[in-house]
Design a protein around this motif. Structure first.
Motif, PDB file in Angstrom:
ATOM      1  N   GLU A  70       0.782  -1.383  -0.030  1.00  0.00           N
ATOM      2  CA  GLU A  70      -0.005  -0.055  -0.048  1.00  0.00           C
ATOM      3  C   GLU A  70       0.801   1.059  -0.116  1.00  0.00           C
ATOM      4  OE1 GLU A  70      -3.344   0.180   2.627  1.00  0.00           O
ATOM      5  OE2 GLU A  70      -3.547  -2.053   2.766  1.00  0.00           O
ATOM      6  N   VAL A  71       1.919   1.273   0.588  1.00  0.00           N
ATOM      7  CA  VAL A  71       2.819   2.122   0.737  1.00  0.00           C
ATOM      8  C   VAL A  71       3.635   2.510  -0.786  1.00  0.00           C
ATOM      9  CG1 VAL A  71       5.204   3.225   1.489  1.00  0.00           C
ATOM     10  CG2 VAL A  71       3.647   2.262   3.048  1.00  0.00           C
ATOM     11  N   ALA A  72       4.051   1.467  -1.694  1.00  0.00           N
ATOM     12  CA  ALA A  72       4.530   1.472  -2.833  1.00  0.00           C
ATOM     13  C   ALA A  72       3.254   2.086  -3.843  1.00  0.00           C
ATOM     14  CB  ALA A  72       4.735   0.199  -3.434  1.00  0.00           C
ATOM     15  N   ALA A  73       1.952   1.694  -3.495  1.00  0.00           N
ATOM     16  CA  ALA A  73       0.916   2.344  -4.228  1.00  0.00           C
ATOM     17  C   ALA A  73       0.827   3.729  -3.917  1.00  0.00           C
ATOM     18  CB  ALA A  73      -0.191   1.465  -4.010  1.00  0.00           C
ATOM     19  N   GLY A 116       6.051   3.884  -7.742  1.00  0.00           N
ATOM     20  CA  GLY A 116       6.576   3.969  -6.558  1.00  0.00           C
ATOM     21  C   GLY A 116       7.470   2.640  -6.342  1.00  0.00           C
ATOM     22  N   LEU A 117       8.575   2.620  -5.556  1.00  0.00           N
ATOM     23  CA  LEU A 117       9.674   1.790  -5.224  1.00  0.00           C
ATOM     24  C   LEU A 117       9.906   1.819  -3.727  1.00  0.00           C
ATOM     25  CD1 LEU A 117      10.365   3.078  -8.189  1.00  0.00           C
ATOM     26  CD2 LEU A 117      11.821   0.890  -8.310  1.00  0.00           C
ATOM     27  N   THR A 118       9.931   0.868  -2.981  1.00  0.00           N
ATOM     28  CA  THR A 118      10.201   0.732  -1.589  1.00  0.00           C
ATOM     29  C   THR A 118      10.683  -0.811  -1.254  1.00  0.00           C
ATOM     30  OG1 THR A 118       9.553   1.337   0.486  1.00  0.00           O
ATOM     31  CG2 THR A 118       7.827   0.429  -0.906  1.00  0.00           C
ATOM     32  N   GLY A 119      11.670  -0.742  -0.433  1.00  0.00           N
ATOM     33  CA  GLY A 119      12.147  -2.151  -0.224  1.00  0.00           C
ATOM     34  C   GLY A 119      13.427  -2.157   0.591  1.00  0.00           C
ATOM     35  N   VAL A 120      13.972  -3.275   0.872  1.00  0.00           N
ATOM     36  CA  VAL A 120      14.968  -3.665   1.610  1.00  0.00           C
ATOM     37  C   VAL A 120      16.254  -3.825   0.666  1.00  0.00           C
ATOM     38  CG1 VAL A 120      16.141  -4.481   3.798  1.00  0.00           C
ATOM     39  CG2 VAL A 120      13.672  -4.000   3.738  1.00  0.00           C
ATOM     40  N   LEU A 149       2.730   0.999  -9.742  1.00  0.00           N
ATOM     41  CA  LEU A 149       2.535   1.753 -10.795  1.00  0.00           C
ATOM     42  C   LEU A 149       0.923   2.457 -10.914  1.00  0.00           C
ATOM     43  CD1 LEU A 149       3.337   1.665 -14.498  1.00  0.00           C
ATOM     44  CD2 LEU A 149       0.841   1.748 -14.016  1.00  0.00           C
ATOM     45  N   GLU A 150       0.873   3.752 -11.062  1.00  0.00           N
ATOM     46  CA  GLU A 150      -0.597   4.204 -11.372  1.00  0.00           C
ATOM     47  C   GLU A 150      -0.723   4.907 -12.491  1.00  0.00           C
ATOM     48  OE1 GLU A 150      -2.795   7.653  -9.370  1.00  0.00           O
ATOM     49  OE2 GLU A 150      -3.144   6.157  -7.785  1.00  0.00           O
ATOM     50  N   SER A 151      -1.689   4.692 -13.245  1.00  0.00           N
ATOM     51  CA  SER A 151      -1.899   5.653 -14.520  1.00  0.00           C
ATOM     52  C   SER A 151      -3.490   5.600 -14.769  1.00  0.00           C
ATOM     53  CB  SER A 151      -1.117   4.679 -15.754  1.00  0.00           C
ATOM     54  OG  SER A 151      -1.953   3.675 -16.070  1.00  0.00           O
ATOM     55  N   LEU A 168      -1.123  -1.019 -10.661  1.00  0.00           N
ATOM     56  CA  LEU A 168      -0.242  -2.233 -10.659  1.00  0.00           C
ATOM     57  C   LEU A 168       0.672  -2.075  -9.417  1.00  0.00           C
ATOM     58  CD1 LEU A 168       0.601  -2.575 -14.298  1.00  0.00           C
ATOM     59  CD2 LEU A 168      -1.299  -3.838 -13.266  1.00  0.00           C
ATOM     60  N   VAL A 169       0.588  -3.557  -8.533  1.00  0.00           N
ATOM     61  CA  VAL A 169       1.459  -3.425  -7.450  1.00  0.00           C
ATOM     62  C   VAL A 169       2.340  -4.924  -7.775  1.00  0.00           C
ATOM     63  CG1 VAL A 169       2.050  -3.401  -5.003  1.00  0.00           C
ATOM     64  CG2 VAL A 169       0.165  -1.925  -5.975  1.00  0.00           C
ATOM     65  N   SER A 170       3.675  -4.807  -7.618  1.00  0.00           N
ATOM     66  CA  SER A 170       4.554  -6.029  -7.665  1.00  0.00           C
ATOM     67  C   SER A 170       5.298  -6.292  -6.532  1.00  0.00           C
ATOM     68  CB  SER A 170       5.184  -6.097  -9.005  1.00  0.00           C
ATOM     69  OG  SER A 170       6.116  -7.198  -9.087  1.00  0.00           O
ATOM     70  N   LEU A 171       5.269  -7.540  -6.232  1.00  0.00           N
ATOM     71  CA  LEU A 171       6.151  -7.950  -4.955  1.00  0.00           C
ATOM     72  C   LEU A 171       7.201  -8.613  -5.544  1.00  0.00           C
ATOM     73  CD1 LEU A 171       7.172  -8.598  -1.888  1.00  0.00           C
ATOM     74  CD2 LEU A 171       5.606 -10.747  -2.069  1.00  0.00           C
ATOM     75  N   LEU A 172       8.629  -8.407  -5.055  1.00  0.00           N
ATOM     76  CA  LEU A 172       9.734  -8.989  -5.556  1.00  0.00           C
ATOM     77  C   LEU A 172      10.497  -9.612  -4.363  1.00  0.00           C
ATOM     78  CD1 LEU A 172      11.540  -9.182  -8.240  1.00  0.00           C
ATOM     79  CD2 LEU A 172      12.506  -6.909  -7.580  1.00  0.00           C
ATOM     80  N   ARG A 173      10.938 -10.643  -4.497  1.00  0.00           N
ATOM     81  CA  ARG A 173      11.894 -11.162  -3.568  1.00  0.00           C
ATOM     82  C   ARG A 173      13.268 -11.483  -4.396  1.00  0.00           C
ATOM     83  NH1 ARG A 173       9.345 -10.947   1.251  1.00  0.00           N
ATOM     84  NH2 ARG A 173       7.130 -11.934   0.915  1.00  0.00           N
ATOM     85  N   ALA A 174      14.040 -10.403  -4.350  1.00  0.00           N
ATOM     86  CA  ALA A 174      15.445 -10.188  -5.132  1.00  0.00           C
ATOM     87  C   ALA A 174      16.526 -10.923  -4.226  1.00  0.00           C
ATOM     88  CB  ALA A 174      15.598  -8.895  -5.521  1.00  0.00           C
TER      89      ALA A 174
END
Length: 164
Positions: free
Chosen positions: A81-84, A101-105, A123-125, A130-136
């Protein structure tokens, strides 16, 4: 260019945005402006890139990007929700068609109990959000590069929605 992001892909994305009259802005935490820097490596990107907000500090997510301080207090800075909200804030504050919006560790260790490599990209347009969770995995640089690649992918997905 950054690891795993071909210059041709970025150039094609900027060209497509320009052809469609779309603009982009980003509110970046863990990437600290890296996405915006990558987009602006393309000649002519000034027609597309409206700007970027580096909101590395949690308080700046609220004061610069307009994220509700209560959301930050309840969920913490690394949250979907913070990323959005960062994406919406970037779009509104910079007057862009597309906000990211990009946030993470990035690591090397966890932050506030969130494991390194946890990244939310949003992303908002006009076509929606769209929101994506990434486990890098990998080094800080590898995690940040993965976040940038994910953001570029979201832009591509959003633009593809126009065609469909």
């Amino acid at each position: 260019m950054i690891q795993g992001v071909p210059a041709e892909q970025v150039a094609a994305l900027v060209r497509t945005l320009a052809e469609r009259g779309e603009t982009v802005a980003a509110a970046e935490s863990l990437t600290a402006g890296l996405l915006t820097a990558v987009l602006t490596t393309v000649p002519g990107s000034s027609a597309v890139v409206r700007g970027g907000l580096v909101v590395y500090g949690t308080d700046l997510k609220a004061s610069l990007a307009g994220v509700d301080p209560r959301l930050l207090a309840e969920r913490g800075p690394v949250d979907s929700e913070v990323a959005a909200a960062l994406a919406a804030g970037a779009r509104a504050r910079c007057g862009a068609t597309i906000g990211l919006g990009l946030t993470g560790v990035a690591g090397p260790g966890p932050q506030d109990g969130v494991p390194a490599g946890t990244v939310f990209v949003a992303l908002e347009s006009p076509r929606g959000g769209l929101v994506s969770l990434l486990r890098a995995t990998g080094t800080r640089d590898e995690v940040r590069a993965a976040a940038v690649r994910a953001a570029l992918g979201l832009i591509e997905d959003d633009l593809d929605a126009i065609i469909e």
